[in-house]
Design an enzyme around this catalytic site. Structure first.
Site, short mmCIF file in Angstrom:
data_model
loop_
_atom_site.label_atom_id
_atom_site.label_comp_id
_atom_site.label_asym_id
_atom_site.label_seq_id
_atom_site.Cartn_x
_atom_site.Cartn_y
_atom_site.Cartn_z
N GLU A 1 0.93 -1.32 -0.02
CA GLU A 1 0.11 -0.10 -0.04
C GLU A 1 0.94 1.08 -0.21
O GLU A 1 0.44 2.21 -0.64
CB GLU A 1 -0.92 0.28 1.11
N TRP B 1 1.74 1.84 -3.37
CA TRP B 1 0.81 2.53 -4.11
C TRP B 1 0.95 4.01 -3.96
O TRP B 1 0.85 4.74 -5.09
CB TRP B 1 -0.68 2.18 -3.47
N TRP C 1 -19.57 13.48 -19.15
CA TRP C 1 -19.72 13.60 -17.66
C TRP C 1 -20.58 14.60 -17.15
O TRP C 1 -20.68 15.72 -17.87
CB TRP C 1 -18.31 13.82 -16.90
N ASN D 1 -10.37 2.97 3.28
CA ASN D 1 -10.19 2.69 1.98
C ASN D 1 -11.38 1.98 1.07
O ASN D 1 -11.64 2.61 -0.02
CB ASN D 1 -8.94 2.11 1.67
N TRP E 1 -15.64 13.05 -12.41
CA TRP E 1 -14.76 12.71 -11.48
C TRP E 1 -14.14 13.94 -10.55
O TRP E 1 -13.80 13.76 -9.32
CB TRP E 1 -13.88 11.46 -11.73
N TRP F 1 -8.84 8.54 -7.50
CA TRP F 1 -10.13 8.74 -8.31
C TRP F 1 -10.21 8.52 -9.64
O TRP F 1 -11.05 8.02 -10.33
CB TRP F 1 -10.43 10.36 -8.08
C1 LIG Z 1 -11.06 7.58 -4.02
C2 LIG Z 1 -9.78 7.66 -2.92
C3 LIG Z 1 -9.15 8.76 -2.54
C4 LIG Z 1 -8.30 8.68 -1.64
N1 LIG Z 1 -7.63 9.71 -1.23
C5 LIG Z 1 -6.46 9.85 -0.47
C6 LIG Z 1 -5.64 10.84 0.08
O1 LIG Z 1 -6.29 11.97 -0.21
N2 LIG Z 1 -4.80 10.80 0.70
C7 LIG Z 1 -4.20 9.54 1.13
O2 LIG Z 1 -3.05 9.39 1.83
N3 LIG Z 1 -4.77 8.27 0.73
C8 LIG Z 1 -5.92 8.41 -0.08
N4 LIG Z 1 -6.56 7.27 -0.65
C9 LIG Z 1 -6.02 6.09 -0.14
C10 LIG Z 1 -6.43 5.58 1.08
O3 LIG Z 1 -7.61 5.20 1.18
C11 LIG Z 1 -5.77 5.93 2.26
O4 LIG Z 1 -4.50 6.28 2.10
C12 LIG Z 1 -6.01 5.17 3.40
O5 LIG Z 1 -7.54 4.62 3.67
C13 LIG Z 1 -5.66 5.58 4.61
O6 LIG Z 1 -5.59 4.69 5.73
P1 LIG Z 1 -4.34 4.03 6.58
O7 LIG Z 1 -3.37 5.17 6.91
O8 LIG Z 1 -5.06 3.12 7.64
O9 LIG Z 1 -3.56 3.21 5.37
P2 LIG Z 1 -2.93 1.93 5.49
O10 LIG Z 1 -3.96 0.58 5.18
O11 LIG Z 1 -2.53 1.44 6.92
O12 LIG Z 1 -1.85 1.93 4.57
C14 LIG Z 1 -0.52 2.51 4.81
C15 LIG Z 1 -0.39 3.78 3.91
O13 LIG Z 1 -0.11 3.56 2.71
C16 LIG Z 1 -0.69 4.60 2.00
N5 LIG Z 1 -1.83 4.25 0.99
C17 LIG Z 1 -2.55 2.91 1.39
N6 LIG Z 1 -3.65 2.88 0.35
C18 LIG Z 1 -3.29 3.54 -0.65
C19 LIG Z 1 -3.71 4.10 -1.85
N7 LIG Z 1 -4.89 3.32 -2.46
N8 LIG Z 1 -3.35 4.84 -2.56
C20 LIG Z 1 -2.11 5.64 -2.02
N9 LIG Z 1 -1.60 5.56 -0.90
C21 LIG Z 1 -2.10 4.27 -0.08
C22 LIG Z 1 -1.17 5.31 2.83
O14 LIG Z 1 -0.10 6.78 2.94
C23 LIG Z 1 -1.51 4.84 4.17
O15 LIG Z 1 -1.40 5.64 5.35
C24 LIG Z 1 -7.61 7.56 -1.33
C25 LIG Z 1 -8.34 6.30 -1.91
C26 LIG Z 1 -9.37 6.53 -2.73
C27 LIG Z 1 -10.02 5.18 -3.25
#
Ligand SMILES: Cc1cc2nc3c(=O)[nH]c(=O)nc-3n(C[C@H](O)[C@H](O)[C@H](O)COP(=O)(O)OP(=O)(O)OC[C@H]3O[C@@H](n4cnc5c(N)ncnc54)[C@H](O)[C@@H]3O)c2cc1C
Length: 450
Positions: A249, A252, A281, A316, A334, A357
């Site tokens: 993650e 990502w 859109w 997420n 979007w 997005w």
């Molecule tokens: C529509 C949408 C919008 C999002 N907007 C943001 C945003 O503005 N800022 C943001 O940090 N994340 C965003 N995310 C990604 C993700 O949802 C969050 O990072 C995650 O929910 C954070 O929870 P956590 O810290 O417990 O993550 P964990 O599951 O513990 O993951 C560890 C770290 O990995 C990174 N990470 C995890 N998943 C993703 C992902 N899909 N994309 C990029 N990085 C990721 C984050 O920095 C996160 O803190 C978005 C996802 C979606 C689907």
């Protein structure tokens, strides 16, 4: 004399700036640290108070701690990047600096700011040295075999992992003089240590359970520069458990930063795949408000949207289906949803938000094309099987029993004042596929005409 100018990496630990600064001098502590919070610029970028307020507090706490540690700090809040750069130029000149060391930021406005400053510093024989820091490997250093930027996550991740195996990145050493940490950084360190010690082992099985806080919750700290990928890998390695899924993650996040670096059009609100702008859109404001306020008539989507509005958080999995609902069910642009998330999220990060997005809207990275849709009823039944998540946020449905909470009958809706569905999912899904196909055909036709 060297200056350190920190913009996002406002932290003491794992910060390459300290090492670079002391390389040049025999002093242990850096000569001077400049901090320039730019609240107006952050607002122009679409961030809301949930993101900006802790960020500003972080600058203040950092300056306070550095002063207590005997480091010379100048904190100067200015509205915009341009004023920040002009001030740094004037300080570097007045202090007779040889080098300005700054943490590299990858956004378009950030690049312009640094180019503007670099040129003017150079004219005065002052170097601007940028540390690669927000991501582990500089975006231009990780390319496909053909020297092209990656557009598919799995290929990027494999290359990233390979690079890591051949050159593992350890956190930069803590400076000897950093005997205490600013409060936000101390808290960030504890939060990561607690998560890794207690919950990381459950992560891969429980990460999609939207009713449980099993994910790390670290994203606001990462987005504001308090934690790094190097630290996450180091912390996970100490546990000697399988942390692959969690670490992926993090990759990502790095992937989306690399994409944004190579395709800066995204900062101009363009889709990564230009042809998808031919999809017609909608900008229907009534539909958009209903989505923002959690009144779509799909309980699990509404729960997610209400959680976002009242807390700035959303798991997420919920972000995935709530964002897909905007584009694939309501057929709204979007960019409307992207901006709403950015303004509301406490972990708002332009690049991560935009990347996700566009992934969900099928306008961005990833090979899987436009037939990716999320069935909002099935998402509810699968990821909120007992309806607890819906009951917490859509309180007017709290008394509905069992699974029926995900699809209340017309009578139950009327009795609880909960709206009817704005659209029928199956019809909306068929229609969006047709709209994408039409856009694709139009694009192919245009190319043939060329
Ligand atoms: C529509 C949408 C919008 C999002 N907007 C943001 C945003 O503005 N800022 C943001 O940090 N994340 C965003 N995310 C990604 C993700 O949802 C969050 O990072 C995650 O929910 C954070 O929870 P956590 O810290 O417990 O993550 P964990 O599951 O513990 O993951 C560890 C770290 O990995 C990174 N990470 C995890 N998943 C993703 C992902 N899909 N994309 C990029 N990085 C990721 C984050 O920095 C996160 O803190 C978005 C996802 C979606 C689907």
């Amino acid at each position: 004399m060297n200056l350190i100018w920190l913009r996002t990496s406002v932290r003491l630990l794992d910060n390459p700036a300290w090492g670079l600064a002391t390389l040049e001098t025999s002093l242990d502590t850096p000569h001077c640290v400049l901090l320039t919070p730019t609240p107006e610029q952050y607002r122009t970028h679409g961030y809301g108070p949930r993101k900006i307020d802790p960020w500003l507090a972080q600058f203040n706490a950092f300056a306070e701690t550095l002063r207590a540690l005997g480091v010379n700090v100048e904190l100067h809040s200015v509205p915009t990047y341009r004023e920040a750069a002009a001030w740094v130029l004037s300080r570097a000149t007045a202090l007779g600096a040889r080098t300005v060391i700054a943490d590299r930021e990858y956004g378009l406005n950030e690049r312009r700011r640094d180019a503007w400053l670099g040129k003017r510093l150079n004219a005065q024989n002052i170097a601007l040295t940028l540390t690669n820091d927000r991501v582990t490997f500089a975006p231009e250093s990780l390319l496909t075999g053909q020297g092209q930027p990656f557009k598919v996550y799995t290929a990027y991740k494999n290359a990233w992992r390979k690079q890591w195996s051949s050159a593992p990145q350890y956190p930069y050493p803590r400076p000897t003089w950093a005997t205490q940490l600013p409060a936000p950084e101390e808290e960030a360190q504890s939060a990561m240590a607690d998560f890794v010690a207690q919950d990381l082992k459950h992560y891969s099985t429980a990460r999609n359970d939207i009713t449980q806080p099993v994910v790390s919750g670290l994203s606001p700290l990462i987005a504001n520069g308090l934690l790094t990928t190097r630290q996450a890998f180091a912390a996970a390695a100490e546990q000697r458990i399988d942390a692959e899924q969690w670490l992926n993650e993090w990759i990502w996040r790095e992937f989306f930063h690399a994409v944004a670096w190579h395709f800066p059009e995204i900062y101009r609100h363009r889709p990564l795949q230009p042809w998808t702008d031919l999809v017609p859109w909608s900008d229907d404001q009534a539909l958009f408000s209903a989505w923002c306020e959690g009144r779509t008539g799909y309980p699990v989507v509404d729960a997610a949207m209400r959680q976002l509005k009242s807390t700035g958080q959303m798991p997420n999995r919920a972000r995935m289906f709530a964002s897909a609902f905007l584009t694939k069910d309501l057929h709204l642009d979007w960019r409307l949803g992207e901006a709403w998330f950015l303004a509301q999220l406490n972990d708002a990060d332009f690049v991560a938000n935009n990347g996700n997005w566009q992934w969900g809207a099928s306008t961005g990275v990833d090979a899987a094309p436009y037939f990716r849709v999320f069935n909002p009823l099935r998402q509810g039944e699968k990821f909120d099987p007992n309806g607890d998540y819906v009951r917490t946020w859509v309180t007017e449905l709290a008394d509905l029993p069992g699974k029926s909470i995900h699809n209340p009958s017309p009578l139950e809706r009327a009795a609880s004042g909960y709206p009817d569905p704005l659209v029928i999912h199956a019809d909306a899904a068929t229609r969006i596929k047709a709209l994408f196909k039409q856009a694709k055909d139009l694009n192919n036709g245009q190319q043939n005409d060329d």
